[in-house]
Design a protein around this motif. Sequence first.
Motif, PDB file in Angstrom:
ATOM      1  N   TRP A  46       1.094  11.764  -0.267  1.00 28.52           N
ATOM      2  CA  TRP A  46       0.345  13.023  -0.196  1.00 28.52           C
ATOM      3  C   TRP A  46      -0.710  12.986   0.908  1.00 28.52           C
ATOM      4  O   TRP A  46      -1.048  14.003   1.491  1.00 28.52           O
ATOM      5  CB  TRP A  46      -0.343  13.306  -1.530  1.00 28.52           C
ATOM      6  CG  TRP A  46       0.588  13.507  -2.678  1.00 28.52           C
ATOM      7  CD1 TRP A  46       1.931  13.752  -2.624  1.00 28.52           C
ATOM      8  CD2 TRP A  46       0.257  13.475  -4.070  1.00 28.52           C
ATOM      9  NE1 TRP A  46       2.456  13.882  -3.880  1.00 28.52           N
ATOM     10  CE2 TRP A  46       1.460  13.716  -4.790  1.00 28.52           C
ATOM     11  CE3 TRP A  46      -0.921  13.269  -4.776  1.00 28.52           C
ATOM     12  CZ2 TRP A  46       1.489  13.758  -6.185  1.00 28.52           C
ATOM     13  CZ3 TRP A  46      -0.894  13.301  -6.166  1.00 28.52           C
ATOM     14  CH2 TRP A  46       0.297  13.546  -6.851  1.00 28.52           C
ATOM     15  N   ARG A  47      -1.182  11.803   1.168  1.00 26.67           N
ATOM     16  CA  ARG A  47      -2.326  11.635   2.071  1.00 26.67           C
ATOM     17  C   ARG A  47      -1.939  11.637   3.543  1.00 26.67           C
ATOM     18  O   ARG A  47      -2.712  12.085   4.398  1.00 26.67           O
ATOM     19  CB  ARG A  47      -3.004  10.310   1.710  1.00 26.67           C
ATOM     20  CG  ARG A  47      -4.344  10.046   2.325  1.00 26.67           C
ATOM     21  CD  ARG A  47      -4.884   8.806   1.633  1.00 26.67           C
ATOM     22  NE  ARG A  47      -5.998   8.191   2.290  1.00 26.67           N
ATOM     23  CZ  ARG A  47      -6.494   7.000   1.945  1.00 26.67           C
ATOM     24  NH1 ARG A  47      -5.934   6.327   0.954  1.00 26.67           N
ATOM     25  NH2 ARG A  47      -7.514   6.497   2.579  1.00 26.67           N
ATOM     26  N   TYR A  48      -0.725  11.144   3.841  1.00 25.12           N
ATOM     27  CA  TYR A  48      -0.272  11.045   5.232  1.00 25.12           C
ATOM     28  C   TYR A  48       0.959  11.906   5.445  1.00 25.12           C
ATOM     29  O   TYR A  48       1.707  12.195   4.510  1.00 25.12           O
ATOM     30  CB  TYR A  48       0.040   9.590   5.585  1.00 25.12           C
ATOM     31  CG  TYR A  48      -1.123   8.643   5.403  1.00 25.12           C
ATOM     32  CD1 TYR A  48      -2.133   8.547   6.349  1.00 25.12           C
ATOM     33  CD2 TYR A  48      -1.219   7.830   4.260  1.00 25.12           C
ATOM     34  CE1 TYR A  48      -3.200   7.678   6.186  1.00 25.12           C
ATOM     35  CE2 TYR A  48      -2.287   6.960   4.085  1.00 25.12           C
ATOM     36  CZ  TYR A  48      -3.274   6.895   5.042  1.00 25.12           C
ATOM     37  OH  TYR A  48      -4.340   6.036   4.866  1.00 25.12           O
ATOM     38  N   LEU A  49       1.195  12.273   6.696  1.00 24.39           N
ATOM     39  CA  LEU A  49       2.343  13.105   7.039  1.00 24.39           C
ATOM     40  C   LEU A  49       3.591  12.287   7.344  1.00 24.39           C
ATOM     41  O   LEU A  49       4.690  12.832   7.356  1.00 24.39           O
ATOM     42  CB  LEU A  49       2.002  13.998   8.240  1.00 24.39           C
ATOM     43  CG  LEU A  49       0.920  15.065   7.983  1.00 24.39           C
ATOM     44  CD1 LEU A  49       0.573  15.791   9.278  1.00 24.39           C
ATOM     45  CD2 LEU A  49       1.368  16.048   6.913  1.00 24.39           C
ATOM     46  N   ASP A  50       3.427  11.000   7.605  1.00 23.57           N
ATOM     47  CA  ASP A  50       4.581  10.154   7.882  1.00 23.57           C
ATOM     48  C   ASP A  50       4.875   9.274   6.675  1.00 23.57           C
ATOM     49  O   ASP A  50       4.131   9.263   5.690  1.00 23.57           O
ATOM     50  CB  ASP A  50       4.344   9.293   9.137  1.00 23.57           C
ATOM     51  CG  ASP A  50       3.171   8.342   8.961  1.00 23.57           C
ATOM     52  OD1 ASP A  50       2.401   8.506   7.981  1.00 23.57           O
ATOM     53  OD2 ASP A  50       3.006   7.424   9.792  1.00 23.57           O
ATOM     54  N   HIS A  51       5.982   8.554   6.736  1.00 18.92           N
ATOM     55  CA  HIS A  51       6.353   7.640   5.658  1.00 18.92           C
ATOM     56  C   HIS A  51       5.608   6.323   5.838  1.00 18.92           C
ATOM     57  O   HIS A  51       5.614   5.733   6.920  1.00 18.92           O
ATOM     58  CB  HIS A  51       7.862   7.383   5.669  1.00 18.92           C
ATOM     59  CG  HIS A  51       8.297   6.367   4.661  1.00 18.92           C
ATOM     60  ND1 HIS A  51       8.350   6.640   3.313  1.00 18.92           N
ATOM     61  CD2 HIS A  51       8.681   5.063   4.809  1.00 18.92           C
ATOM     62  CE1 HIS A  51       8.760   5.569   2.660  1.00 18.92           C
ATOM     63  NE2 HIS A  51       8.970   4.598   3.544  1.00 18.92           N
ATOM     64  N   GLY A  52       4.964   5.855   4.782  1.00 21.56           N
ATOM     65  CA  GLY A  52       4.187   4.638   4.878  1.00 21.56           C
ATOM     66  C   GLY A  52       4.947   3.399   4.468  1.00 21.56           C
ATOM     67  O   GLY A  52       5.794   3.439   3.574  1.00 21.56           O
ATOM     68  N   GLU A  53       4.656   2.305   5.124  1.00 24.68           N
ATOM     69  CA  GLU A  53       5.221   1.000   4.787  1.00 24.68           C
ATOM     70  C   GLU A  53       4.104  -0.037   4.831  1.00 24.68           C
ATOM     71  O   GLU A  53       3.116   0.136   5.548  1.00 24.68           O
ATOM     72  CB  GLU A  53       6.328   0.604   5.772  1.00 24.68           C
ATOM     73  CG  GLU A  53       7.621   1.399   5.624  1.00 24.68           C
ATOM     74  CD  GLU A  53       8.369   1.109   4.331  1.00 24.68           C
ATOM     75  OE1 GLU A  53       8.072   0.074   3.690  1.00 24.68           O
ATOM     76  OE2 GLU A  53       9.241   1.927   3.966  1.00 24.68           O
ATOM     77  N   PRO A  54       4.246  -1.122   4.081  1.00 22.27           N
ATOM     78  CA  PRO A  54       3.230  -2.171   4.107  1.00 22.27           C
ATOM     79  C   PRO A  54       2.993  -2.707   5.507  1.00 22.27           C
ATOM     80  O   PRO A  54       3.927  -2.840   6.304  1.00 22.27           O
ATOM     81  CB  PRO A  54       3.826  -3.259   3.199  1.00 22.27           C
ATOM     82  CG  PRO A  54       4.773  -2.534   2.302  1.00 22.27           C
ATOM     83  CD  PRO A  54       5.343  -1.420   3.135  1.00 22.27           C
ATOM     84  N   GLY A  55       1.748  -2.975   5.826  1.00 21.86           N
ATOM     85  CA  GLY A  55       1.413  -3.565   7.111  1.00 21.86           C
ATOM     86  C   GLY A  55       1.103  -2.568   8.212  1.00 21.86           C
ATOM     87  O   GLY A  55       0.694  -2.962   9.308  1.00 21.86           O
ATOM     88  N   GLN A  56       1.288  -1.277   7.961  1.00 19.49           N
ATOM     89  CA  GLN A  56       0.972  -0.271   8.970  1.00 19.49           C
ATOM     90  C   GLN A  56      -0.534  -0.158   9.186  1.00 19.49           C
ATOM     91  O   GLN A  56      -1.322  -0.375   8.268  1.00 19.49           O
ATOM     92  CB  GLN A  56       1.508   1.100   8.550  1.00 19.49           C
ATOM     93  CG  GLN A  56       2.981   1.326   8.800  1.00 19.49           C
ATOM     94  CD  GLN A  56       3.390   2.738   8.407  1.00 19.49           C
ATOM     95  OE1 GLN A  56       3.445   3.056   7.222  1.00 19.49           O
ATOM     96  NE2 GLN A  56       3.665   3.564   9.384  1.00 19.49           N
ATOM     97  N   ASP A  57      -0.900   0.213  10.395  1.00 18.05           N
ATOM     98  CA  ASP A  57      -2.294   0.524  10.701  1.00 18.05           C
ATOM     99  C   ASP A  57      -2.542   1.973  10.288  1.00 18.05           C
ATOM    100  O   ASP A  57      -2.178   2.908  10.998  1.00 18.05           O
ATOM    101  CB  ASP A  57      -2.566   0.326  12.194  1.00 18.05           C
ATOM    102  CG  ASP A  57      -4.023   0.575  12.555  1.00 18.05           C
ATOM    103  OD1 ASP A  57      -4.802   1.003  11.670  1.00 18.05           O
ATOM    104  OD2 ASP A  57      -4.382   0.361  13.728  1.00 18.05           O
TER     105      ASP A  57
END
Length: 215
Positions: A46-57
């Motif tokens: 909900w917070r970001y527009l892209d798909h999140g993965e562990p280790g991302q900045d």
Amino acid sequence: MKPLTRHDGLVVPLDRANVDTDAIIPKQFLKSIRRTGFGENLFDEWRYLDHGEPGQDCSKRPLNPDFVLNRPELSGASILLARANFGCGSSREHALWALEQYGFRVFIAPSFADIFFHNSFKNGVLPIVLAPEEIDQLFEQARACRTLELSVDLEQQTVSNMDSTIVYRFDVDPFRKHCLLNGYDDVALTLQRADDIRRFEARQLERYPWLSETF
């Protein structure tokens, strides 16, 4: 665990019911066995527009401007206002870790999922149950002023706005209240009986000396 006696904070009004633990911290972030680093992925989908993965900045990821947590005026908020059945779904404790590491110390809702409710106390966060009409009033205030601040007094078991024109009382189990007021988690509670534990161990070794043998 940090004691909680009185807490004044800015409110994030999350106007959604049945928020489950997969929304609070998506499954791809559960790979870590450490209890740190989950706050930046709180409500990731909900917070970001892209798909999140562990280790991302996460500082370089595009934010969803329509999600309440991203409103600039709510930066540093520490009280989460939600609707019914908050924390439903799986029993993952990572959801509590993410919320606490983001900075939340108090949750206010008309109801919570049972396991989430119990885990909150174990992680030093106070879940407060108020009547649905009281929750409605708080959401109305949050919409009206945009930056609602509340004062939570655990000793007196009250929630009030900063000028005390509205005061709500809440119930809390006396033992859990004692633990939060003093900052006792399960380990701290056990260590209070350390002398008794040592005496018991000594008696056991006297009665069963072979227990001290190593193989």
